[in-house]
Motif scaffolding. Sequence first.
Motif, PDB file in Angstrom:
ATOM      1  N   ILE A   1       1.012  -1.178  -0.230  1.00  0.00           N
ATOM      2  CA  ILE A   1      -0.526   0.092  -0.306  1.00  0.00           C
ATOM      3  C   ILE A   1       0.961   1.789  -0.014  1.00  0.00           C
ATOM      4  O   ILE A   1       0.626   2.219  -0.982  1.00  0.00           O
ATOM      5  CB  ILE A   1      -0.695  -0.282   1.284  1.00  0.00           C
ATOM      6  N   ASP A   2       2.017   1.315   0.698  1.00  0.00           N
ATOM      7  CA  ASP A   2       2.603   2.222   1.262  1.00  0.00           C
ATOM      8  C   ASP A   2       3.340   2.399  -0.780  1.00  0.00           C
ATOM      9  O   ASP A   2       2.994   3.495  -1.409  1.00  0.00           O
ATOM     10  CB  ASP A   2       3.904   2.119   2.289  1.00  0.00           C
ATOM     11  N   LEU A   3       4.451   1.099  -1.114  1.00  0.00           N
ATOM     12  CA  LEU A   3       4.805   1.588  -2.068  1.00  0.00           C
ATOM     13  C   LEU A   3       3.792   2.389  -2.979  1.00  0.00           C
ATOM     14  O   LEU A   3       4.088   3.066  -4.071  1.00  0.00           O
ATOM     15  CB  LEU A   3       5.479   0.086  -2.931  1.00  0.00           C
TER      16      LEU A   3
ATOM     17  N   GLU B   1      13.770  -3.789   1.311  1.00  0.00           N
ATOM     18  CA  GLU B   1      12.705  -2.725   1.222  1.00  0.00           C
ATOM     19  C   GLU B   1      12.193  -3.298  -0.244  1.00  0.00           C
ATOM     20  O   GLU B   1      12.613  -3.762  -1.065  1.00  0.00           O
ATOM     21  CB  GLU B   1      13.183  -1.633   0.890  1.00  0.00           C
ATOM     22  N   LEU B   2      10.763  -2.881  -0.435  1.00  0.00           N
ATOM     23  CA  LEU B   2       9.797  -3.158  -1.372  1.00  0.00           C
ATOM     24  C   LEU B   2       9.911  -2.394  -2.290  1.00  0.00           C
ATOM     25  O   LEU B   2       9.490  -1.530  -1.527  1.00  0.00           O
ATOM     26  CB  LEU B   2       8.344  -3.753  -0.814  1.00  0.00           C
ATOM     27  N   VAL B   3      10.467  -2.889  -3.141  1.00  0.00           N
ATOM     28  CA  VAL B   3      10.738  -1.398  -4.223  1.00  0.00           C
ATOM     29  C   VAL B   3      10.154  -1.946  -5.349  1.00  0.00           C
ATOM     30  O   VAL B   3      10.264  -0.904  -6.631  1.00  0.00           O
ATOM     31  CB  VAL B   3      12.100  -1.993  -5.100  1.00  0.00           C
ATOM     32  N   GLY B   4       9.502  -3.219  -5.662  1.00  0.00           N
ATOM     33  CA  GLY B   4       9.075  -3.135  -7.105  1.00  0.00           C
ATOM     34  C   GLY B   4       7.662  -3.947  -6.911  1.00  0.00           C
ATOM     35  O   GLY B   4       7.526  -5.145  -6.341  1.00  0.00           O
TER      36      GLY B   4
ATOM     37  N   MET C   1       1.570  -3.196 -10.993  1.00  0.00           N
ATOM     38  CA  MET C   1       2.836  -3.193 -11.584  1.00  0.00           C
ATOM     39  C   MET C   1       3.663  -2.285 -11.207  1.00  0.00           C
ATOM     40  O   MET C   1       3.411  -0.892 -11.849  1.00  0.00           O
ATOM     41  CB  MET C   1       3.156  -3.586 -13.246  1.00  0.00           C
ATOM     42  N   PHE C   2       4.438  -1.672 -10.186  1.00  0.00           N
ATOM     43  CA  PHE C   2       4.910  -0.148 -10.466  1.00  0.00           C
ATOM     44  C   PHE C   2       6.074  -0.989  -9.552  1.00  0.00           C
ATOM     45  O   PHE C   2       7.107  -1.646  -9.484  1.00  0.00           O
ATOM     46  CB  PHE C   2       3.998   0.115  -8.556  1.00  0.00           C
ATOM     47  N   VAL C   3       7.295   0.309  -9.670  1.00  0.00           N
ATOM     48  CA  VAL C   3       8.648   0.491  -9.322  1.00  0.00           C
ATOM     49  C   VAL C   3       8.841   2.050  -8.867  1.00  0.00           C
ATOM     50  O   VAL C   3       8.426   2.787  -9.680  1.00  0.00           O
ATOM     51  CB  VAL C   3       9.762  -0.197 -10.188  1.00  0.00           C
ATOM     52  N   LYS C   4       9.472   1.663  -7.651  1.00  0.00           N
ATOM     53  CA  LYS C   4      10.161   2.772  -6.844  1.00  0.00           C
ATOM     54  C   LYS C   4      10.604   3.677  -7.822  1.00  0.00           C
ATOM     55  O   LYS C   4      11.773   3.186  -8.476  1.00  0.00           O
ATOM     56  CB  LYS C   4      10.761   2.479  -5.718  1.00  0.00           C
ATOM     57  N   LYS C   5      10.303   4.953  -7.878  1.00  0.00           N
ATOM     58  CA  LYS C   5      11.005   5.405  -8.388  1.00  0.00           C
ATOM     59  C   LYS C   5      12.588   5.250  -8.584  1.00  0.00           C
ATOM     60  O   LYS C   5      12.625   5.722  -9.888  1.00  0.00           O
ATOM     61  CB  LYS C   5      10.288   7.736  -8.655  1.00  0.00           C
TER      62      LYS C   5
END
Length: 165
Positions: free
Chosen positions: A17-19, A62-65, A82-86
Amino acid sequence: MEIHIQQLNNTYSDQLIDLILTIQQKEFNIPITVEDQPDLKQIESFYIQAGGNFWGAFIDGELVGSIALVKFDEKEAAIRKMFVKKEFRGKELNIAQKLLEILITFCRENKIDHLYLGTVSVLGAAMRFYERNHFVQVEKENLPDTFPLMSADNVFYKLKINEEI
């Protein structure tokens, strides 16, 4: 930096949720809340028990994607979340590509022939990424009747995975 990709379950909901909300709301100003995405608190029942899955990419814990698969028909599924931290995007780490390849391998192993996804037109880099990976844009009217639509999505793609030769 070593990337570790693993299957996620409900214990990862808060990190997901945070990511995801940070990217959706703060980076792209998409007006979507956690209440609009109850699946993020029901990973096991919404994704896994239905025949799909949910994976996360971690660097140093750390969850990054993330990437998820919703199976909505016997041989059809949709990519979600589908998300990847900037700061972890790009070709150097190739996290998005690695996540997508794990999902496609899962589809092949589970005899899912067609993969669909919806995205938002402001996510231009995401659209280019899918196109580089052989996804073909389809009109909303041409999606399967059982495709799980998300209200924010306005661009749709399809990938044929298991082609009969």
